[in-house]
Design an enzyme around this catalytic site. Structure first.
Site, PDB file in Angstrom:
ATOM      1  N   GLY A 479       0.693  -1.269  -0.043  1.00 28.86           N
ATOM      2  CA  GLY A 479      -0.156  -0.273   0.054  1.00 28.86           C
ATOM      3  C   GLY A 479       0.870   1.270   0.193  1.00 28.86           C
ATOM      4  N   THR A 480       2.297   1.189  -0.101  1.00 27.68           N
ATOM      5  CA  THR A 480       3.209   2.075  -0.151  1.00 27.68           C
ATOM      6  C   THR A 480       3.533   2.970  -1.376  1.00 27.68           C
ATOM      7  OG1 THR A 480       4.830   0.803   0.015  1.00 27.68           O
ATOM      8  CG2 THR A 480       4.048   1.370   2.197  1.00 27.68           C
ATOM      9  N   GLY A 521      12.150   0.189   1.799  1.00 18.68           N
ATOM     10  CA  GLY A 521      11.737  -0.344   0.523  1.00 18.68           C
ATOM     11  C   GLY A 521      12.029   0.380  -0.566  1.00 18.68           C
ATOM     12  N   LYS A 629       3.243  12.455  -4.323  1.00 19.55           N
ATOM     13  CA  LYS A 629       1.934  12.055  -3.916  1.00 19.55           C
ATOM     14  C   LYS A 629       1.931  10.908  -3.116  1.00 19.55           C
ATOM     15  CE  LYS A 629      -1.665  12.281  -6.547  1.00 19.55           C
ATOM     16  NZ  LYS A 629      -2.839  12.303  -7.534  1.00 19.55           N
ATOM     17  N   THR A 630       2.710   9.842  -3.275  1.00 17.19           N
ATOM     18  CA  THR A 630       2.993   8.606  -2.685  1.00 17.19           C
ATOM     19  C   THR A 630       3.502   8.877  -1.137  1.00 17.19           C
ATOM     20  OG1 THR A 630       4.762   7.731  -3.672  1.00 17.19           O
ATOM     21  CG2 THR A 630       2.769   7.158  -4.602  1.00 17.19           C
ATOM     22  N   LYS A 697      15.895   8.909   1.177  1.00 16.11           N
ATOM     23  CA  LYS A 697      15.848   8.081   2.415  1.00 16.11           C
ATOM     24  C   LYS A 697      14.346   7.838   2.863  1.00 16.11           C
ATOM     25  CE  LYS A 697      18.006  11.553   4.788  1.00 16.11           C
ATOM     26  NZ  LYS A 697      18.936  12.250   5.651  1.00 16.11           N
ATOM     27  N   GLY A 700       8.286   6.143   5.193  1.00 12.84           N
ATOM     28  CA  GLY A 700       7.267   5.838   5.781  1.00 12.84           C
ATOM     29  C   GLY A 700       6.897   5.698   7.175  1.00 12.84           C
ATOM     30  N   GLU A 701       7.761   5.712   7.901  1.00 13.43           N
ATOM     31  CA  GLU A 701       7.823   5.598   9.401  1.00 13.43           C
ATOM     32  C   GLU A 701       8.148   6.813  10.031  1.00 13.43           C
ATOM     33  OE1 GLU A 701       8.552   1.006  10.585  1.00 13.43           O
ATOM     34  OE2 GLU A 701       9.989   1.813   9.284  1.00 13.43           O
TER      35      GLU A 701
END
Length: 740
Positions: A479-480, A521, A629-630, A697, A700-701
């Site tokens: 979903g990333t 990822g 956007k992502t 870099k 996501g987190e």
């Protein structure tokens, strides 16, 4: 022959090919290429694979919390309509390879139940409903044993774990002396509860055999690791397991390793001779996969009157099952975020009979910065210094523990940009001083930090005579936006529009990728695609008879020396190359991390204590942004995670047996649309040549890290009450509210 281009990150990549691309798709906010399939229902998730003659499985779980299993009675269940078999294999069902990469041999003779709901058997029937019904008829004989369920009761009985994502123990200087000598100190305890990843898609496996070869379709984050783990669990060679996971409906760490449903489905398919599908119910997911551990965190800060830290301490106690090495590394960011020559960062584990603890999105910072960033706020108040200024005064020029330089670090710039955009200068620093009718208004902030990592991985990129590119790797998209990011990198480097790039993910027959976890990822798998494309560019230049530096690739054309040639005409029957990335010395001789700053405004009702988040801003610097956007979507999701941690999320364990009380999405309170205002995200321009060839870099987190603390600090500014026990529910605020 397919050439391999390997890179070990031993030195910075100062000049990235992405800087000179002519296609101009990198960095753009492009729509996800898998989006149309998902919104039309044509993207095939794990449970949507329907092999012929497929049976349905339902896990049978332990109805007691701790004890020795002496018998399982399944005859009544086997006699029920539609039941094919009841598979009992406690040796393998009870394993917990939940972190990925586990290679231990199957445990033998497992008869001791460690937690309520531990999977012990699988009912296989013609329909899901029949299997679920029959599971209730399976009974157990057991000898109960005393269990350990109360964290506070056993908090002084801890193990020191082996080093994990961060060192379990770190000490330098003399923190105790620094605390005695300091002009101002903070020494407080924060607690966070257990949490669940609550991914939209439940865990699922569809297993079928062809001779001695096992194929599993399912929902997995790290195919290469999980393929090996499943092979080990079943006593197979790796090449006997084919794992397929093209779409994953969220994981957030809960699908890093194989879960019981995967092993059970494989065993049942072998024993029944039929394909078997096992889809966990939501209650199964909560009971029998993985939780984020609760934490007890003591933060100590020692500072002079100007706010410069001389000491920092972060001691964390977490919980896990006996024998499990994983600990929530809550002090991860504390190692490098702020200066101070005297330092203690320690972790310990209390052994409890509760469901397994493991990685949940941003393990470490998600919980640890809820404490650290609130402690910094308290220190700022004691000193009478603006919280942003305090952080800037403690922004070190090199890693305070390792002494190495930062690869890039824009914490101060994030703080300044965020303060300007959010209107920080209009904040009243006096707590409980701003009221609008029956609402107290407060503004708070917190820093964000998350280490960047490169993980080993490979990808194959091929060019077809039709002028298309095909990217193949077992990397997953949870979903990333992995499909889109990899297509953008290949399109940029090969001069192809996105609709001429095909991306094939989540299949163990493809080259092994790094998997989806740890925010590595895009950087790691993207680098493998970059390296493969670099080799293809050299091959194209050779076919054009030019130097690769003189080659321009754009819109499917190879352009050099006033010639423009269709790309497909230069590849013969096709060209392919494999890119391979490995971590190296840049990860040792620099400190690599993304940084950010969160700003939040809340309203607290003076009558009920209800908290409403009114607005929130996140400003981030994470190297090159590959898709605006992502990346924004990931940060919005991370900030929402932080809102949940601050205000609503809490797994409740029954003190009598450790059982989860709120094990569904009705009672486990995730933030919903009404809880989340219009969030804003800003990115600062940055490149990090030490990170990878993309100079990007992980992000996501990063969006989670510190987000909840900004909300908590805003609540203090609104009410004047410090609550150090998360989540900050209204009952914890009532005694601080003014009389009407």
């Amino acid at each position: 022959m397919t050439d391999t281009n390997s890179l070990t990150m031993d030195k910075p990549v100062e000049h990235s090919l992405l800087d000179n691309g002519a296609q101009h798709v990198i960095g753009k906010g492009l729509d996800r290429i898998d989006g149309p399939k998902k919104v039309t229902g044509t993207a095939t998730y794990g449970a949507e694979f329907h092999p012929d003659n497929c049976a349905q499985g339902f896990l049978v779980r332990a109805p007691f919390a701790c004890g020795k299993l002496t018998g399982i009675h399944s005859d009544a269940a086997k006699a029920m309509p539609g039941v094919i078999d009841v598979i009992v294999d406690t040796d393998r069902f009870a394993r917990n390879p939940a972190q990925g990469g586990e290679t231990e041999a199957p445990k033998q003779g497992v008869s001791k139940v460690a937690y309520f709901g531990e999977p012990l058997a699988l009912v296989v029937a013609e329909t899901f409903e029949q299997a679920r019904d029959a599971a209730q008829a399976v009974t157990f004989d057991f000898v109960p044993e005393p269990g350990r369920y109360d964290f506070d009761k056993y908090r002084d009985q801890t193990d020191i774990p082996a080093d994990g994502a961060a060192p379990a123990q770190h000490s330098q200087g003399d923190l105790e002396q620094a605390m005695r000598d300091a002009e101002v100190v903070i020494d407080e305890v924060w607690t966070t509860p257990s949490q669940n990843s609550a991914a939209m898609e439940p865990h699922v496996t569809v297993a079928h055999w062809d001779g001695d070869t096992l194929t599993v379709h399912g929902s997995y984050q790290m195919v290469a690791y999980q393929q090996q783990s499943l092979a080990d669990a079943l006593g197979l060679k790796r090449e006997q397991v084919h794992m397929i996971s093209p779409y994953v409906g969220g994981g957030f760490g809960s699908k890093l390793g194989i879960s019981s449903e995967c092993i059970a489905a494989a065993i049942a398919a072998k024993q029944t001779g039929r394909p078997v599908k096992v889809v966990m119910t939501r209650q199964n997911v909560f009971d029998a996969t993985v939780r984020r551990s609760n934490t007890h965190q003591r933060i100590r800060l020692a500072a002079d009157r100007e706010g410069r830290l001389s000491g920092i301490g972060h001691d964390t106690i977490t919980s896990n099952l006996d024998g499990e090495d994983f600990f929530e590394p809550a002090g991860l960011a504390t190692h490098f975020l702020y200066g101070g020559e005297n330092r203690e960062v320690n972790h310990a584990i209390v052994r409890l009979n509760r469901v397994l603890s493991g990685s949940m999105r941003a393990p470490g910072e998600a919980a640890g910065m809820l404490a650290l960033e609130c402690a910094m706020d308290e220190l700022a108040e004691k000193l009478g210094i603006d919280p942003i200024e305090l952080r800037k005064r403690n922004d070190p020029d090199k890693d305070p523990e390792k002494g190495v330089p930062y690869s890039s670090r824009k914490l101060t710039q994030c703080l300044d940009e965020g303060a300007t955009k959010f209107g920080w200068d209009k904040r009243n620093p006096k707590p409980a001083a701003v009221r609008e009718g029956e609402w107290l208004i407060g503004i708070g902030m917190a820093a964000a930090a998350r280490p960047n990592m490169v993980m080993p991985g490979q990808a194959r990129v091929s060019l077809t005579p039709e002028g298309r590119a095909v990217v193949q790797t077992d990397m997953t998209d949870i979903g990333t936006g992995t499909y889109t990011i990899l297509a953008q990198i290949a399109g940029e480097l090969l001069g192809l529009p996105i609709d001429r790039v095909d991306v094939e993910l989540g299949d163990s027959d493809n080259p092994p990728g790094p998997g989806s976890g740890g925010s590595w990822g895009a950087g790691s798998s993207g680098s493998t695609v970059y390296l493969a494309c670099e080799t293809l560019r050299e091959k194209i230049a050779k076919a054009m008879g030019c130097d690769v530096g003189d080659l321009t690739l754009k819109d499917g054309q190879a352009i050099a020396a006033n010639r423009s040639v269709e790309l497909g005409s230069l590849v013969g029957d096709g060209l392919s190359a494999i890119g391979k990335i490995e971590p190296g010395e840049t990860g040792e001789n620099t400190n690599q991390a993304g940084y950010g700053a969160h700003f939040a405004e809340v309203a607290v009702n003076v009558t009920t204590g209800e908290v409403r988040l009114r607005r929130m801003l996140g400003v981030f610097a994470a190297g090159r942004i590959l898709n605006e956007k992502t990346a924004r979507s990931q940060c919005l999701g991370g900030m929402t995670f932080g809102i949940g941690a601050a205000l609503t999320e809490e797994l409740v364990h029954d003190g009598n047996n450790g059982k989860l009380v709120n094990r569904d999405l009705a009672e486990y309170h995730l933030p919903v649309n009404a809880d989340v205002p219009q969030l804003e995200v800003m990115f600062l321009e940055e490149r990090d040549p030490y990170a990878n060839p993309l100079q990007a870099k992980g992000i996501g987190e990063l969006g989670i890290s510190g987000a909840g603390a900004a909300v908590a600090n805003a609540i203090y500014n609104a009410t004047g009450k410090r609550v150090r026990d998360y989540p900050l529910t209204l009952d914890k605020l009532l005694d601080a509210l003014p009389a009407l």
